[in-house]
Design an enzyme around this catalytic site. Sequence first.
Site, mmCIF file in Angstrom:
data_model
loop_
_atom_site.group_PDB
_atom_site.id
_atom_site.type_symbol
_atom_site.label_atom_id
_atom_site.label_comp_id
_atom_site.label_asym_id
_atom_site.label_seq_id
_atom_site.Cartn_x
_atom_site.Cartn_y
_atom_site.Cartn_z
ATOM 1 C CG HIS A 162 40.191 -4.241 22.919
ATOM 2 N ND1 HIS A 162 39.189 -4.392 22.005
ATOM 3 C CD2 HIS A 162 40.371 -2.913 23.069
ATOM 4 C CE1 HIS A 162 38.780 -3.206 21.603
ATOM 5 N NE2 HIS A 162 39.475 -2.290 22.241
ATOM 6 C CG ASP A 190 35.775 -10.285 21.758
ATOM 7 O OD1 ASP A 190 36.990 -10.042 21.918
ATOM 8 O OD2 ASP A 190 35.305 -11.432 21.741
#
Length: 92
Positions: free
Chosen positions: A63, A67
């Site tokens: 992450h 995204d």
Amino acid sequence: EEMAGGTFTISNGGVFGSLFSTPIINGSQSAIMGMHGIKPRAVVVDGEVVARPMQYICLSYDHRIIDGRESVTFLKSIKEKVENPERLLLDL
């Protein structure tokens, strides 16, 4: 600097009979996509329950780099290409 040289891996557990799993990324990876066995499953088409070949594909990713929106968009793109390979061949 920490993410330099990151890679993307495709894992095909389907050849070993896997129906579903969650691949785990290694430290140097940005993402790993797991593809699983294609099996007939019940789906509803035009109000009728029919058997269709289905395959689970999952994506694990870092992450810090990727995204959620981009990962879902990528998986949708893979789904569309697998369902309509002529579009890929014709570059549509």
